[in-house]
Design an enzyme around this catalytic site. Structure first.
Site, PDB file in Angstrom:
ATOM      1  N   THR A 161      20.100  51.016  70.231  1.00  0.00           N
ATOM      2  CA  THR A 161      18.954  51.974  71.202  1.00  0.00           C
ATOM      3  C   THR A 161      17.619  51.274  71.226  1.00  0.00           C
ATOM      4  O   THR A 161      17.220  50.452  70.386  1.00  0.00           O
ATOM      5  CB  THR A 161      18.726  53.149  70.338  1.00  0.00           C
ATOM      6  OG1 THR A 161      20.023  53.797  70.315  1.00  0.00           O
ATOM      7  CG2 THR A 161      17.857  53.931  70.802  1.00  0.00           C
ATOM      8  N   VAL A 190      25.664  64.555  71.649  1.00  0.00           N
ATOM      9  CA  VAL A 190      24.228  64.105  72.111  1.00  0.00           C
ATOM     10  C   VAL A 190      23.368  63.817  70.808  1.00  0.00           C
ATOM     11  O   VAL A 190      23.539  64.501  69.755  1.00  0.00           O
ATOM     12  CB  VAL A 190      23.459  65.374  72.858  1.00  0.00           C
ATOM     13  CG1 VAL A 190      22.018  65.048  72.993  1.00  0.00           C
ATOM     14  CG2 VAL A 190      24.214  65.611  74.148  1.00  0.00           C
TER      15      VAL A 190
HETATM   16  N1  ASP Z   1      20.038  57.110  67.433  1.00  0.00           N
HETATM   17  C1  ASP Z   1      21.040  56.901  68.686  1.00  0.00           C
HETATM   18  C2  ASP Z   1      22.036  57.866  68.346  1.00  0.00           C
HETATM   19  O1  ASP Z   1      22.416  58.517  67.388  1.00  0.00           O
HETATM   20  C3  ASP Z   1      21.862  55.556  68.105  1.00  0.00           C
HETATM   21  C4  ASP Z   1      20.995  54.448  68.018  1.00  0.00           C
HETATM   22  O2  ASP Z   1      19.763  54.487  67.444  1.00  0.00           O
HETATM   23  O3  ASP Z   1      21.562  53.299  67.940  1.00  0.00           O
HETATM   24  O4  ASP Z   1      22.464  58.280  69.690  1.00  0.00           O
END
Ligand code: ASP
Length: 299
Positions: A161, A190
């Site tokens: 992310t 989500v």
């Molecule tokens: N936090 C993000 C989610 O759970 C994933 C990530 O940070 O890689 O969608």
């Protein structure tokens, strides 16, 4: 000039062979993005414009799990989430379950500026993108080999992310977060990235962006909690970030990381796992680009 500062992340989680093999590419991608954002701040751009522009660069970089390079859900499809928040106006925009939109962060910005809503999901988000003439791409544009392999192995190193927080020369802060989510999630899942207060938050005290296991971030309302610790306890930013990450209230063991900037141009970051891809330029102009915990031998 007044103080300016910027920090970005490119995901937190476990280490992987892919990350080690692409160490240079990640470091370069982070450096290019943070320097671009900093240059915009020097030239007087608003924090809101800077976080959007910087996240767009990371969304276009296939090494990260946002835009091109997004994680695949259990049906092999990309569904993206993004959020943006202006700490000065206390205005926010968010989108979830987004398909085809090349830069979901810009769609989140449109929700904030062109609608009376905060969050638009699914087919409505795509309709809004079309209405605002945002660039659309065919579904296969977003899909990269690394994500196909992760889905096949039923592993999620994903955690790539992206996020950006910035303080501009007028003393305003903003935050932006964008993601393809977690590999092998149920369709329609989500995560935190598009949830204001969880994976993205900004006010007059600080701006924060989070990454990691979204379910844990949502339950702990992390980005808002840091702002509350500054406001109500007067905690220094770094202490607040560490406090929140070390005191996660939940039985689930998960990977969580966050970046933050305060009104004095201090940068805070904290993560409880092998790595958090990150870069920052604080109010003194010091550039930091790093992936692993301090002291990791790859450095
Ligand atoms: N936090 C993000 C989610 O759970 C994933 C990530 O940070 O890689 O969608």
């Amino acid at each position: 000039m007044n103080k300016i500062a910027i920090a970005i992340h490119g995901g937190a989680g476990q280490n992987s062979k892919f990350i080690e093999a692409n160490y240079k590419g990640y470091m370069e991608g982070l450096k290019t993005a943070v320097e671009h954002g900093h240059e915009l701040l020097i030239n007087g751009a608003s924090a809101l414009d800077v976080v959007e522009a910087t996240v767009r660069i990371l969304e276009d970089n296939p090494l990260f799990n946002a835009g091109k390079g997004s994680a695949l859900n259990s049906e092999g499809m990309v569904e993206m989430d993004a959020a943006i928040m202006d700490g000065h106006l206390l205005a926010a925009g968010a989108v979830s379950m987004v398909t085809q939109v090349k830069n979901p962060i810009s769609l989140a910005r449109k929700v904030m500026s062109n609608t009376k809503h905060v969050h638009i999901a699914g087919y409505g988000a795509l309709k809004l993108a079309e209405l605002n003439s945002l660039e659309l791409m065919p579904n296969d544009y977003f899909i990269v080999e690394r994500q196909i392999n992760e889905l096949k192995e039923e592993k999620s190193y994903g955690h790539g992310t992206v996020g950006c927080v910035a303080l501009d020369s007028r003393g305003n802060m903003a935050s932006a977060t964008s993601t393809g989510g977690l590999s092998n999630s149920l369709p329609g899942r989500v995560g935190d990235s598009c949830m204001i207060g969880a994976g993205c938050y900004a006010n007059a005290h600080c701006a924060s962006s989070c990454t990691g296991d979204g379910e844990l971030i949502i339950i702990n309302v992390i980005a808002h909690k840091v702002a509350a610790l500054l406001e109500l306890k007067g905690m220094p930013l770094q202490e607040a970030c560490d406090y929140v990450i070390r005191n996660l209230e939940n039985p689930i063991n998960g990977d969580v990381g966050m970046i933050s900037v305060d009104v004095n141009g201090n940068i805070g970051f904290s993560f409880n796992c092998d790595r958090m891809h990150r870069a920052s330029i604080d109010h003194t102009g010091e550039l930091v680009v790093d992936i692993y915990q301090t002291g990791h031998s790859m450095k």
